[in-house]
Write an enzyme that holds these catalytic residues in place. Structure first.
Site, PDB file in Angstrom:
ATOM      1  N   GLU A 316      -3.219  -0.455 -12.090  1.00  0.00           N
ATOM      2  CA  GLU A 316      -2.227   0.565 -11.750  1.00  0.00           C
ATOM      3  C   GLU A 316      -0.833   0.176 -12.239  1.00  0.00           C
ATOM      4  OE1 GLU A 316      -2.820   1.149  -7.472  1.00  0.00           O
ATOM      5  OE2 GLU A 316      -4.293   2.711  -7.938  1.00  0.00           O
ATOM      6  N   ARG A 349      -6.753 -10.085  -6.588  1.00  0.00           N
ATOM      7  CA  ARG A 349      -7.415  -8.840  -6.178  1.00  0.00           C
ATOM      8  C   ARG A 349      -8.375  -8.312  -7.245  1.00  0.00           C
ATOM      9  NH1 ARG A 349      -4.234  -4.409  -4.849  1.00  0.00           N
ATOM     10  NH2 ARG A 349      -5.058  -3.892  -2.812  1.00  0.00           N
ATOM     11  N   LYS A 384     -12.002  -5.031  -2.066  1.00  0.00           N
ATOM     12  CA  LYS A 384     -11.926  -3.974  -1.045  1.00  0.00           C
ATOM     13  C   LYS A 384     -13.322  -3.682  -0.487  1.00  0.00           C
ATOM     14  CE  LYS A 384      -7.656  -1.745  -2.521  1.00  0.00           C
ATOM     15  NZ  LYS A 384      -6.941  -0.487  -2.844  1.00  0.00           N
ATOM     16  N   ASP A 389     -11.811   3.070  -3.070  1.00  0.00           N
ATOM     17  CA  ASP A 389     -10.493   2.795  -2.499  1.00  0.00           C
ATOM     18  C   ASP A 389     -10.373   3.298  -1.063  1.00  0.00           C
ATOM     19  OD1 ASP A 389      -7.905   2.026  -2.299  1.00  0.00           O
ATOM     20  OD2 ASP A 389      -7.074   3.669  -3.456  1.00  0.00           O
ATOM     21  N   GLU A 411     -11.126  -7.170   1.771  1.00  0.00           N
ATOM     22  CA  GLU A 411      -9.868  -6.477   2.076  1.00  0.00           C
ATOM     23  C   GLU A 411     -10.204  -5.130   2.693  1.00  0.00           C
ATOM     24  OE1 GLU A 411      -7.047  -6.193  -1.171  1.00  0.00           O
ATOM     25  OE2 GLU A 411      -6.021  -4.477  -0.282  1.00  0.00           O
ATOM     26  N   GLU A 417      -4.171   5.391   5.011  1.00  0.00           N
ATOM     27  CA  GLU A 417      -3.775   6.144   3.817  1.00  0.00           C
ATOM     28  C   GLU A 417      -4.666   7.351   3.566  1.00  0.00           C
ATOM     29  OE1 GLU A 417      -4.166   3.724   0.339  1.00  0.00           O
ATOM     30  OE2 GLU A 417      -3.694   5.354  -1.042  1.00  0.00           O
TER      31      GLU A 417
HETATM   32  C1  BDP Z   1      -4.417   2.457  -3.382  1.00  0.00           C
HETATM   33  C2  BDP Z   1      -3.096   2.976  -3.009  1.00  0.00           C
HETATM   34  C3  BDP Z   1      -1.971   2.344  -3.745  1.00  0.00           C
HETATM   35  C4  BDP Z   1      -2.136   0.839  -3.695  1.00  0.00           C
HETATM   36  C5  BDP Z   1      -3.482   0.458  -4.241  1.00  0.00           C
HETATM   37  C6  BDP Z   1      -3.749  -1.019  -4.101  1.00  0.00           C
HETATM   38  O1  BDP Z   1      -3.082   4.359  -3.219  1.00  0.00           O
HETATM   39  O2  BDP Z   1      -0.773   2.750  -3.135  1.00  0.00           O
HETATM   40  O3  BDP Z   1      -1.137   0.228  -4.417  1.00  0.00           O
HETATM   41  O4  BDP Z   1      -4.485   1.091  -3.528  1.00  0.00           O
HETATM   42  O5  BDP Z   1      -4.364  -1.380  -3.100  1.00  0.00           O
HETATM   43  O6  BDP Z   1      -5.189   2.700  -2.264  1.00  0.00           O
HETATM   44  O7  BDP Z   1      -3.364  -1.782  -4.954  1.00  0.00           O
END
Ligand code: BDP
Length: 726
Positions: A316, A349, A384, A389, A411, A417
């Site tokens: 990201e 991560r 995760k 997500d 995690e 969210e």
């Molecule tokens: C997503 C979120 C974002 C986080 C990303 C993360 O939308 O804001 O930065 O995961 O965990 O769930 O890096």
């Protein structure tokens, strides 16, 4: 009136109750704004109070250290509140009812009786009732001071939940080494995915001003056994590593230290360029390696017990080793090497994906599985719970069980969210439990995710679990009272992943509200049903990621959602079997076979793994279309019932918290309805099927839902806020 309230008010003249205004001072002391979390220590009912006063007549706190002093003060504070008066301190256990706390080093009695066994480890504790020299004693013993503090909180929990104290025999030690909160907090005090106000870290006033909240935060973490905190956002700011900010971090670390809470920071991978003046951040470049070594040395100079780094790299938009043609292992190992001499760790991560033709659900596995065995022993790979997500429901992440030569950390998200933010009551204990108990079959049956992350399945060198915090500067810390239960559940399950979510919920309700069975039972039932309700009204049957770009509210019609629902005139669902993305093949064969087979896949994950025609028959005999309508509607109905249950508890809980929960449940009911109607409106535009008899049509047409917009949703990244309202 609940027993707590009854006890508090007992003895007050009746006229005083009528003329509340005259009792202003007393009322202020009773304020129930949620600040006290689960550490309220309100008076026990009289009979219980008498029994416990007899059980604890004196406190013998052996030894002095910052941590032991905190334990002693906590015990006095807790018992003072619960019993109406704190038992006196005594030098030796010379009377019945002495409560002895300490370590073998500080207490001759504990040393003589060998009360702190190896099984308690460095952080664990023993709580025992026993007879010694003719006296009845209770002993809280540990090998280290921090264990005494954890044991003290555990003992106070027993008193708060009104357990008998006559026959205690507990040995408890954490099953996981690193139990960590990840704060997604920015230096400007905004919190990414935060719904509880601004960041609690007031960087501008640090290090000069230490908000008392920092101490209260550390105390709350210690009460659960949380032993690490990552202060800043994974979308990292290199400024966190500058001397100015490191001094601020050091001040926080000093507050947290006696509570056993170590500080960690996120490391922005190209910090050597951004703040170091180098031209590259290539992990194999000697100058870059030297820069990190020196930076780490500088950090340990200020924070001798610094925990290490958390890194989000090549994900990201974050920079990472791949920018230099290097692997994640090259990046992680470079940082591990810099931290090794000081005892720090790297949490790297696995949350990586890119826009492209490859199914997003398979990308983390594709990237990291080949690195098994290539990561330094000081590196934990942080994965995760699910492959996408933090959705309301996902299957467990296929990396669990697939990397036997790597320490994997779980995690989970505590902040909600994708679960309605602070106003939806969704207790996450069942979600955490579902993940922890998922069987990877990596070493045959019983190879649960819990056993992967506690290190026992593969004898991993390190073990860890992280929760993305829901803490902010709201008085109630978490944005809502019930969201405190998610912080609580994370902490308790991090200590012991084998605990049952239901037991944890009950414990939390008793500590947070009341021991009144007429209150506890319905509230626990409501909490336990709440997660499934959210799954139903948001994304039933294995759907995922159907929300607006801000993650507030439904938007199954946008491109990002259509990618996940694959709905069209023929059917719905993401084919992840061999005829589709084949993500299912990333699981161990017994799991893959089950998920890939339409007859065996759990219905809760049907549309995660399969694309089916609208008329596909479910086990119930209903079509998938009808089943979707029924599930969405059931979710809304469940929230209506939660509202009714809560309304029926008026008078059993203080007015302040009762009112907030009531108002939030009303919002949740409206929004659940919105989710149902918008989703069904959209899917019906494709399926062209009628709703089953008795199910009401959406309140508005699809265009209405598509036009809704909310430009100032909290917690988003600036660039992701979404379109402005037309
Ligand atoms: C997503 C979120 C974002 C986080 C990303 C993360 O939308 O804001 O930065 O995961 O965990 O769930 O890096």
């Amino acid at each position: 009136m609940n027993s707590d309230a009854a006890a508090t008010r007992a003895g007050r003249p009746l006229w005083c109750l009528a003329l509340l205004v005259l009792c202003g001072a007393g009322q202020a002391a009773l304020a129930e704004d949620g600040y006290d979390l689960w550490l309220r220590y309100r008076p026990l009912p009289p009979a219980q109070r008498e029994a416990d006063r007899r059980a604890v007549r004196a406190i013998v706190a052996a030894g002095r250290s910052p941590t032991l002093d905190i334990a002693r003060a906590e015990l006095a504070r807790g018992l003072d509140g619960l019993l109406g008066t704190a038992p006196p301190f005594a030098a030796a256990p010379t009377r019945d009812g002495s409560l002895v706390l300490g370590t073998a080093l500080t207490s001759p009695l504990i040393a003589a009786l060998r009360l702190a066994p190896g099984a308690a480890g460095r952080e664990g504790y023993v709580i025992r009732s026993l007879r010694y020299a003719g006296h009845r004693l209770i002993v809280i013993a540990a090998n280290e001071d921090i264990g005494v503090l954890y044991g003290t909180f555990a003992f106070l929990r027993l008193v708060q939940t009104q357990r008998p104290l006559g026959n205690l025999a507990m040995v408890s030690a954490p099953r996981i080494q690193h139990r960590i909160l990840d704060h997604f907090d920015n230096l400007d005090r905004t919190v990414e995915r935060g719904y509880a106000g601004e960041s609690i870290w007031d960087w501008q006033k640090l290090p000069g001003y230490l908000d008392p909240r920092y101490t209260d935060y550390a105390r709350a973490c210690a009460s659960l056994g949380i032993n690490g905190t990552v202060l800043n956002n994974v979308n990292a700011d290199a400024d966190s590593l500058t001397p100015l900010y490191l001094r601020k971090t050091a001040a926080l670390a000093a507050v947290f230290r006696p509570y056993g809470l170590r500080v960690f920071l996120t490391a922005r991978f190209d910090a050597p360029i951004e703040i170091g003046g180098l031209h590259t951040a290539d992990p194999l470049d000697p100058a870059v390696r030297a820069w990190w070594r020196s930076k780490v040395g500088e950090i340990y100079g200020l924070i001798p017990d610094f925990g290490g780094f958390l890194v989000k790299a090549n994900s990201e938009g974050q920079p990472g080793p791949e920018n230099y043609g290097r692997s994640h292992a090259d990046g992680a190992n470079m940082l591990a090497e810099a931290l090794a001499p000081h005892g720090g760790i790297v949490m790297w991560r696995a949350f990586v994906y890119s826009q492209g033709p490859t199914d997003r659900a398979r990308q983390a596995y594709d990237s990291f599985k080949p690195l098994d065995g290539k990561l330094d022993r000081k590196v934990l790979l942080q994965v995760k719970n699910g492959p996408i997500d933090f959705q309301p429901r996902e299957p467990f992440h296929p990396l669990f069980g697939a990397m036997p030569r790597t320490s994997l950390m779980l995690e989970v998200q505590i902040t909600k969210e994708y679960l309605g933010f602070a106003t939806h009551l969704v207790y996450l204990g069942p979600l955490f439990e579902e993940t922890l108990r998922s069987d990877t079959f990596a070493r045959g049956p019983g190879s649960t995710v819990a056993r992967v992350i506690d290190g026992s399945l593969f004898a991993s060198p390190k073990s860890g679990i992280a929760g993305d915090a829901n803490i902010g500067s709201d008085r109630n810390w978490c944005g809502s009272i019930f969201d405190q239960a998610n912080w609580y559940a994370f902490g308790r399950l991090a200590w012991d992943p084998n605990l049952a979510a239901r037991d944890v919920a009950e414990e939390w309700v008793r500590l947070t509200f009341s021991n009144d069975p007429a209150f506890v039972a319905p509230v626990v039932r409501m909490m336990m049903a709440s997660r499934e309700a959210a799954v139903d009204y948001m994304t039933p049957l294995g759907l995922a990621h159907q929300m607006a770009p801000s993650h507030y509210g439904p938007a199954p019609w946008i491109e990002a959602s259509r990618y996940f629902n694959h709905a069209d005139a023929q059917g719905i669902g993401f084919d992840r079997t061999a005829t589709g993305s084949d993500a299912v093949a990333q699981y161990a064969p017994p799991v893959a076979t089950r998920f890939a087979d339409l007859k065996q896949v759990p219905e809760a994950l049907l549309l995660w793994f399969h694309h089916v025609p609208w008329d596909y028959r479910m086990a119930s005999g209903r079509t998938v279309w009808d089943e979707l309508v029924i599930r969405y509607s059931r979710g809304v109905q469940q929230v209506t019932e939660m509202r009714q249950v809560w309304a029926g508890l008026a008078g059993r809980v203080d007015a302040e918290r009762f009112a907030q929960v009531s108002a939030f449940l009303a919002i949740q009911e409206q929004e659940a309805r919105w989710w149902r109607d918008a989703s069904l409106g959209y899917f019906q535009s494709l399926s062209r099927r009628a709703l089953p008899a008795g199910y009401s049509p959406p309140q508005h047409d699809l265009a209405y839902y598509e036009a809704l917009c909310f430009p100032y949703v909290p917690g988003v990244w600036g660039e992701r806020r979404g379109p402005l309202c037309r």
